[in-house]
Design a protein around this motif. Structure first.
Motif, PDB file in Angstrom:
ATOM      1  N   PRO A 123     -46.980  20.367  15.957  1.00  0.00           N
ATOM      2  CA  PRO A 123     -46.601  20.097  17.109  1.00  0.00           C
ATOM      3  C   PRO A 123     -45.843  20.763  17.363  1.00  0.00           C
ATOM      4  N   GLN A 124     -45.759  21.201  18.651  1.00  0.00           N
ATOM      5  CA  GLN A 124     -44.427  22.575  19.547  1.00  0.00           C
ATOM      6  C   GLN A 124     -43.072  21.234  19.931  1.00  0.00           C
ATOM      7  N   ASP A 125     -43.712  20.003  20.018  1.00  0.00           N
ATOM      8  CA  ASP A 125     -41.870  19.667  19.448  1.00  0.00           C
ATOM      9  C   ASP A 125     -41.212  20.027  18.309  1.00  0.00           C
ATOM     10  N   SER A 126     -41.868  20.804  17.659  1.00  0.00           N
ATOM     11  CA  SER A 126     -41.152  20.734  16.250  1.00  0.00           C
ATOM     12  C   SER A 126     -41.345  22.073  15.823  1.00  0.00           C
ATOM     13  N   ARG A 127     -40.508  22.290  14.541  1.00  0.00           N
ATOM     14  CA  ARG A 127     -40.024  23.783  14.430  1.00  0.00           C
ATOM     15  C   ARG A 127     -40.925  24.085  13.091  1.00  0.00           C
ATOM     16  N   GLY A 128     -41.589  23.437  12.618  1.00  0.00           N
ATOM     17  CA  GLY A 128     -42.655  23.935  11.716  1.00  0.00           C
ATOM     18  C   GLY A 128     -43.120  22.869  10.715  1.00  0.00           C
ATOM     19  N   SER A 129     -43.294  22.852   9.392  1.00  0.00           N
ATOM     20  CA  SER A 129     -43.711  22.183   9.407  1.00  0.00           C
ATOM     21  C   SER A 129     -43.304  20.434   9.471  1.00  0.00           C
ATOM     22  N   SER A 130     -43.556  19.680   8.745  1.00  0.00           N
ATOM     23  CA  SER A 130     -42.984  17.985   8.838  1.00  0.00           C
ATOM     24  C   SER A 130     -41.777  17.965   7.463  1.00  0.00           C
ATOM     25  N   ASP A 131     -42.320  18.166   5.916  1.00  0.00           N
ATOM     26  CA  ASP A 131     -41.532  18.359   5.789  1.00  0.00           C
ATOM     27  C   ASP A 131     -40.243  18.965   5.856  1.00  0.00           C
ATOM     28  N   TYR A 137     -49.911   9.588   6.145  1.00  0.00           N
ATOM     29  CA  TYR A 137     -48.263   9.169   6.257  1.00  0.00           C
ATOM     30  C   TYR A 137     -48.413   9.276   7.422  1.00  0.00           C
ATOM     31  N   ALA A 138     -48.098   7.919   8.153  1.00  0.00           N
ATOM     32  CA  ALA A 138     -48.075   7.886   9.704  1.00  0.00           C
ATOM     33  C   ALA A 138     -46.630   7.863  10.639  1.00  0.00           C
ATOM     34  N   ASP A 139     -46.439   8.987  11.210  1.00  0.00           N
ATOM     35  CA  ASP A 139     -45.167   8.783  11.237  1.00  0.00           C
ATOM     36  C   ASP A 139     -44.576   9.464  12.655  1.00  0.00           C
ATOM     37  N   SER A 140     -45.875   9.057  13.724  1.00  0.00           N
ATOM     38  CA  SER A 140     -45.738   9.915  14.847  1.00  0.00           C
ATOM     39  C   SER A 140     -46.704   8.621  15.821  1.00  0.00           C
ATOM     40  N   ALA A 141     -46.796   8.497  16.815  1.00  0.00           N
ATOM     41  CA  ALA A 141     -47.478   8.072  18.003  1.00  0.00           C
ATOM     42  C   ALA A 141     -48.702   8.753  17.956  1.00  0.00           C
TER      43      ALA A 141
END
Length: 315
Positions: free
Chosen positions: A232-240, A14-18
């Motif tokens: 990715p370090q611009d988020s805290r954990g999993s995409s869910d 699921y492509a949800d980022s650049a």
């Protein structure tokens, strides 16, 4: 005589980022780098919103139609649903085992080789997993101290006393907590078919691991083929976790509880546990789950979970 079907990597997408396309390309490169070349991959696109992402997947398939297969979903259902679609596809095509692979994680070059060897040499094993390292959006290793408590918990269990053997679901539930990430797991296809992922968007893999262990025979741990798990370090954990937001931990607790209780039911039916073990298992499970939530800073939820021990009368 026809040759056996290859092993199948099952990859939700699921492509949800650049950067989704970059991550996918790197993941595919890690599959093409496998020392065992007898594989195929089924990519299940979960209705990615940008048509350019779906076109990218079609080009991947067109470049290698004997090995790369694409299934496009008409609506977004979540990773667990997509994995079930991929497992059914692998089963229909005679694949002996499936290797779950997320579209942004990197497989170790010897992952398939080591997994196949384990399944051949240890016929009692039907579930194989490995350890992992965490990488950021640029592929750099993330220090252990910067990981969330739940990730530290998994890696600590791998280092100290990884779970193996039969009835692993019990140790998962009452001792180690969540045992491993999806991209580290390979399962004999027959077991994957009878133990599908639940159609939820939090902790669906832990739910499946509980039931797979209860319904299966034995689990093996392979420390020598670590996955590279991307956070990715611009988020805290999993995409869910990012998508669900504040309700993530409560939903995880509910899903984990349901999975553990289903594992109990499966084990009672198979007579691999006795009825007089059930209350003790539930008590220990709630205490372990509360500890995990406390480590994640969810003190109020941890107290609610401990309250379930009296509510259900499991003491």
């Amino acid at each position: 005589m026809a040759s056996p079907a290859p092993a199948t990597f099952v990859m939700p997408h699921y492509a949800d980022s650049a950067k989704a396309g970059v991550y996918l390309d790197q993941t595919m490169q890690s599959l093409y780098a496998q020392t065992d070349a007898d594989w195929q991959v089924v990519v299940i696109d979960d209705a990615s919103p940008d048509p350019r992402d779906r076109e990218r997947l079609r080009k991947l398939q067109d470049r290698d139609p004997e090995r790369v297969f694409l299934i496009e979903q008409d609506a977004n259902h979540g990773q667990g649903y997509c994995r079930n679609v991929g497992v059914r596809w692998a089963h229909e095509h005679g694949s002996p085992f499936v290797l779950f692979q997320d579209a942004d994680d990197l497989a170790h070059p010897r992952r398939l080789e080591a997994t196949r060897q384990t399944f051949v040499e240890r016929p009692e094993v039907d579930f194989v997993y490995s350890t992992f390292s965490v990488i950021d959006e640029d592929g750099n290793t993330v220090a252990h101290s910067r990981l969330t408590p739940s990730l530290q918990e998994i890696l600590d269990s791998h280092r100290e006393d990884p779970v193996e053997g039969p009835r692993v679901w019990i140790r998962m539930g009452v001792d180690t907590g969540y045992t491993t990430l999806t991209s580290t797991v390979a399962v004999r296809t027959e077991l994957a078919v009878i133990s599908p992922f639940p159609h939820v968007r939090a902790s669906e893999d832990a739910h499946a691991w509980f039931r797979m262990s209860a319904a299966g025979t034995s689990v093996a741990y392979l420390p020598s083929v670590p996955c590279q798990y991307r956070v990715p370090q611009d988020s805290r954990g999993s995409s869910d976790r990012d998508r669900i937001g504040a309700d993530y931990y409560r939903r995880k607790a509910e899903v984990d509880t349901d999975g553990f209780f289903e594992a109990i039911s499966i084990s009672l039916e198979r007579r691999t546990i006795e009825p007089d073990e059930v209350n003790g298992l539930k008590d220990a499970f709630f205490r372990r789950l509360a500890l995990t939530m406390e480590k994640e800073g969810q003190e109020s939820l941890a107290q609610e979970i401990l309250g379930m021990i009296d509510y259900l009368g499991v003491r």
